[in-house]
Every structure is written in C-alpha cells, then in structure tokens.
Design a protein around this motif. Structure first.
Motif, PDB file in Angstrom:
ATOM      1  N   CYS A  23      -8.450  17.316  47.869  1.00 55.69           N
ATOM      2  CA  CYS A  23      -7.972  18.694  48.035  1.00 55.69           C
ATOM      3  C   CYS A  23      -6.930  18.977  46.955  1.00 55.69           C
TER       4      CYS A  23
ATOM      5  N   TYR B 152       1.406  28.141  54.102  1.00 57.42           N
ATOM      6  CA  TYR B 152       0.059  27.587  53.941  1.00 57.42           C
ATOM      7  C   TYR B 152      -0.750  28.395  52.944  1.00 57.42           C
ATOM      8  N   THR B 153      -1.598  27.686  52.169  1.00 57.73           N
ATOM      9  CA  THR B 153      -2.579  28.354  51.321  1.00 57.73           C
ATOM     10  C   THR B 153      -3.725  28.857  52.187  1.00 57.73           C
ATOM     11  N   GLU B 154      -4.633  29.603  51.556  1.00 58.62           N
ATOM     12  CA  GLU B 154      -5.896  29.925  52.221  1.00 58.62           C
ATOM     13  C   GLU B 154      -6.695  28.631  52.387  1.00 58.62           C
ATOM     14  N   ASP B 155      -7.534  28.568  53.438  1.00 56.43           N
ATOM     15  CA  ASP B 155      -8.396  27.403  53.623  1.00 56.43           C
ATOM     16  C   ASP B 155      -9.388  27.293  52.476  1.00 56.43           C
ATOM     17  N   SER B 156      -9.729  26.061  52.144  1.00 52.56           N
ATOM     18  CA  SER B 156     -10.765  25.843  51.134  1.00 52.56           C
ATOM     19  C   SER B 156     -12.128  26.222  51.712  1.00 52.56           C
TER      20      SER B 156
ATOM     21  N   TYR C 278      -1.107  18.201  52.128  1.00 55.39           N
ATOM     22  CA  TYR C 278      -2.456  18.678  52.426  1.00 55.39           C
ATOM     23  C   TYR C 278      -2.813  18.393  53.879  1.00 55.39           C
TER      24      TYR C 278
ATOM     25  N   LYS D  97      -5.773  29.631  47.091  1.00 56.50           N
ATOM     26  CA  LYS D  97      -6.791  29.055  47.974  1.00 56.50           C
ATOM     27  C   LYS D  97      -6.980  27.592  47.586  1.00 56.50           C
ATOM     28  N   ALA D  98      -6.968  26.731  48.583  1.00 56.53           N
ATOM     29  CA  ALA D  98      -7.170  25.302  48.316  1.00 56.53           C
ATOM     30  C   ALA D  98      -8.605  25.059  47.847  1.00 56.53           C
TER      31      ALA D  98
ATOM     32  N   ARG E  47     -12.848  20.958  55.826  1.00 60.15           N
ATOM     33  CA  ARG E  47     -12.112  21.914  55.004  1.00 60.15           C
ATOM     34  C   ARG E  47     -10.666  21.432  54.903  1.00 60.15           C
TER      35      ARG E  47
ATOM     36  N   ARG F 294      -6.362  22.649  53.481  1.00 61.37           N
ATOM     37  CA  ARG F 294      -5.432  23.656  52.966  1.00 61.37           C
ATOM     38  C   ARG F 294      -4.127  22.953  52.575  1.00 61.37           C
TER      39      ARG F 294
END
Length: 443
Positions: A278, A335-339, A290, A258-259, A324, A326
């Motif tokens: 980020c 992609y990572t999870e959203d911050s 990012y 997760k970011a 937000r 990611r």
C-alpha cells in the motif's frame, strides 16, 4: 510670550552715561509705572499685551519717547511637539528624535523615556540647546521646552513609541512537521523565539489566509483547505522590542489522496502467501501508517492474526478475499480515500503432475539437429495453459510443445513445466521434474 512667564523691559539712553536719569514708562494695564530703568513683570498675563515706551529726564533735560516695544502674551501654555524620523530602531542602529515649540524661540529641551506605560518617566538629557537627539533604545519618549529665569516650561509633548529590533530571529515550525498536507487535515503553525523563554511576547503573523492574524505563538488550522496554502512567517513583540521576521515556511494543501494497492500475485500458492503493498502519492508526503481490510463490508482492520506485517505499507496474506487499504496519519487520525480493491484467490494444485519428454529422447544432441521438448499432463480431458521454467538463454513459449528446429548451445539447460486449468486459473499442477538438454557445438 505665554501667560505666567517673567519678562524684564530695560530702558537704555545712549550717550547719557554719568547723568542721573529718571524714567517714565507708557504701558498697558499699568496704573503706577516704575521710574527706574527696568520694568519687571513677574507673571505676564494677556492684559500685559501691548506697546511699551520709555523716556528719561535729568535736571532740565528730557529725551524723546523710545520706539514702541510690542509685547504679545498668549493665554494658552504652549505644548512641545516630538517627532521621530522612524518608529523602529534597526538592530544595532538608532533613530533621530526632534522636539520643537511652534511660533516662539529661545527654548532649550528636556528629554524623557519610559520603559512601559505604567512606569515613571526618567530624564535622559536636560537643558539641551540642540532640539535633535539620537536614541538606540526602544521605549516611550516625550520632551518639553524651557526658557527664561526662572525657567518657564511648556506642556509635555505627546508620547512617541519607538520600538527596537532585536537580533533574535524566530523560527516557524509545523506540527506535525509535514509541509505537504491534504484537504481536511489539521496542522498547527508555531512561532518559536530562541532565547525568549519566559518573556511575555505578542506575536505578529504574515500568512496566506489570516484575515485576523492571531497574537499568540500558535495558529491551528482545523480542516485545512487549498486556500491555506502559502508562506507563513512571524515575529515577536515585547514592550518596545521587535524581533526580526522569521524565514518563510511554505505549506501546500492538496486534494484528499487515494491509497494505491498492489499485489505481487492474485493467487495464493499452496502453502504460501501473497504480498500486498500500500502506498500514498506523492512520495513527498510522509508520516503515513497503513490500515488493511478484507471483504467490502468489513470496517475492522486486519491484525497480526490474519496477516503477516512487514515494513510499514507491506503485508503477506494467505487467505483468499477482496482486499483494500488506506493511509492514516496525525492526531486525530486523518485517513486517505480507500484504495481500489484487489481480489486474491487461492491456488489449488491438481493431482496430475506433468512430465517433460524429449522427441527424439536423446538428452545430448548436436548443433543443427531438430528436437521437440514436450509437457505432458496425463489423465482427464481438462484443457490446460502451460508455463515453462528454464535456465537456457532462449525461453520456451507457453505452449505444451517447444520445437527446436536447428539446435545450438544457447538451447542447453534444464526444462520443467506446469499446467494451469483454463476453466479455473487458480487451479494449477505442481512443477514437473526437470529434464536436462545438452547441445554440443561440435558436429
């Protein structure tokens, strides 16, 4: 003996030299045995099996019958047997091959080698009395036995495959080159043999989760899981040559990250901006770009029109909103999870400008005196929180008044203040002008 071989039986009379002998023979399958001392059978068959005897006569002399010579003729042609003490020649070494014909003696051996299944066998060594040789080349080997005159040959032995270990050592690489990847990412593990370009290699793999290892030089892991974690090594095979095993490269697959979003301020000052950063943990993972978003429902990433992009992972924004981010990397992009979202507000400057006053209003005082530094905001009945900025060694508290009961030189410095509305933390005054306080250590 074996069907087709040639044998000569000879009758010898000890002490009968100088006399002229006639010979009689008793033998199986013979209607007219010879009268000479030799009994030659050019191509023996099973019917020639049995006991052979002889005796001699000269004038009025007659010997007794000899002891029986028992001949056994097998109907099947024998097959040589080739064994190797190892099927793999170490780099720069050799292996020992042994050829034998079971149940019989007197053989000499021929050795043959082929470069491939389709190529013709080449005689390496012939008529060898020793049944053991050493070889240092990979290939397909077989042998045969031969004896007698004319030479009678056995059937060829079965082929034995001997592979040669080459000194070249492959390298395992990852594409992308990250050893730390995450669930769902795609990565290609590749085996590269330096100097082996153009050759038709077959590849062997030792790997964590390869129930049916590939024979190609690439292994593509699509949507990796934690079970793909582990060491990967490979080697190449070409005809009868093996490379050494490569060094092991270790792949680690973790849960989807997760970011993390951090803001240096949650309010945009008048005419200024807020910096957002980020990042993706752990720091050992790399290759991230990012992507930035404003407002919860927006799936359109921010561009240079609505943010200033600094180094990768950092931007400045001057608009209020819910931000937000990611991380993304690879092709196709993973992609990572959203911050977590961070709300950025806008700072509004109130028209009231504070004034810093001293009570008593002496700007130069002496050690031990008492003085109050006060921040005054005139106009309206607004309730304020206060913020001080000073270069004195003792910081002022965030109140509208700072009372110095026994002054010292450490209180010397410039003082200025501003107010922030209690009802709206994004609304502040401007900074006041600075007032200089000088404390003399002499009384």
């Amino acid at each position: 003996m074996f069907t087709g071989e040639t044998i000569t039986l000879r009758c010898e009379i000890q002490g009968g030299e100088g006399k002229v002998w006639k010979y009689e023979w008793t033998a199986p399958n013979t209607n007219s045995p010879p009268t000479s001392s030799e009994y030659r059978i050019s191509r023996v068959s099973v019917s020639h099996s049995g006991d052979y005897r002889c005796r001699g006569s000269s004038d009025y002399l007659l010997t007794g019958w000899s002891d029986a010579f028992r001949l056994t003729v097998s109907s099947s042609k024998p097959r040589a047997t080739l064994t190797a003490h190892s099927s793999v020649i170490p780099a720069g070494g050799s292996v020992t091959l042994s050829c034998s014909v079971e149940g019989s003696a007197g053989w000499k051996f021929d050795w043959f080698r082929r470069d491939s299944v389709s190529s013709k066998a080449q005689l390496m060594r012939g008529n060898e009395a020793n049944r053991v040789i050493s070889v240092s080349q990979g290939g397909l080997y077989h042998c045969r036995g031969g004896r007698g005159d004319p030479v009678y040959y056995t059937e060829d032995s079965s082929d034995v495959t001997v592979t040669e270990t080459l000194p070249s050592k492959p390298t395992v690489t990852l594409q992308p080159s990250w050893t730390q990847i995450y669930s769902g990412e795609t990565v290609t593990v590749r085996c590269e043999i330096q100097g082996g370009e153009g050759a038709q290699w077959t590849y062997e793999w030792r790997a964590a989760k390869l129930n049916t290892p590939p024979t190609s030089n690439e292994h593509r892991i699509i949507r990796a899981t934690e079970s793909d974690s582990g060491g990967y090594s490979c080697r190449g095979r070409r005809d009868y040559f093996f490379s050494e095993w490569s060094d092991i490269i270790t792949l680690t697959v973790s849960y989807k990250p997760k970011a993390k979003l951090r803001a240096d301020n949650t309010a945009v000052p008048v005419g200024g901006s807020v910096t957002l950063t980020c990042s993706v943990n752990p720091s050992s993972s790399s290759g991230w770009k990012y992507y930035w978003y404003r407002d919860e429902k927006s799936s359109e990433a921010l561009t240079t029109q609505n943010a200033v992009f600094h180094s990768n992972g950092q931007i400045s924004v001057s608009q209020e909103g819910l931000y937000r981010c990611r991380g993304g990397r690879g092709n196709p992009v993973y992609y990572t999870e959203d911050s977590q979202s961070v709300r950025i507000g806008k700072t509004v400057t109130a028209s009231n400008r504070p004034v810093v006053t001293l009570y008593p209003n002496w700007s130069e005082i002496y050690r031990g005196e008492t003085i109050t530094v006060r921040c005054e905001i005139h106009g309206g009945d607004t309730e304020w929180d206060y913020e001080w900025e000073t270069n004195s060694r003792i910081k002022a508290p965030n109140q509208n008044e700072y009372r110095i009961r026994s002054a010292s030189s450490s209180n010397s410095g410039n003082y200025r203040c501003k107010g922030r509305m209690k009802s709206s933390q994004h609304k502040t005054t401007e900074w006041s002008d600075s007032v200089t306080l000088t404390v003399s250590d002499s009384k």
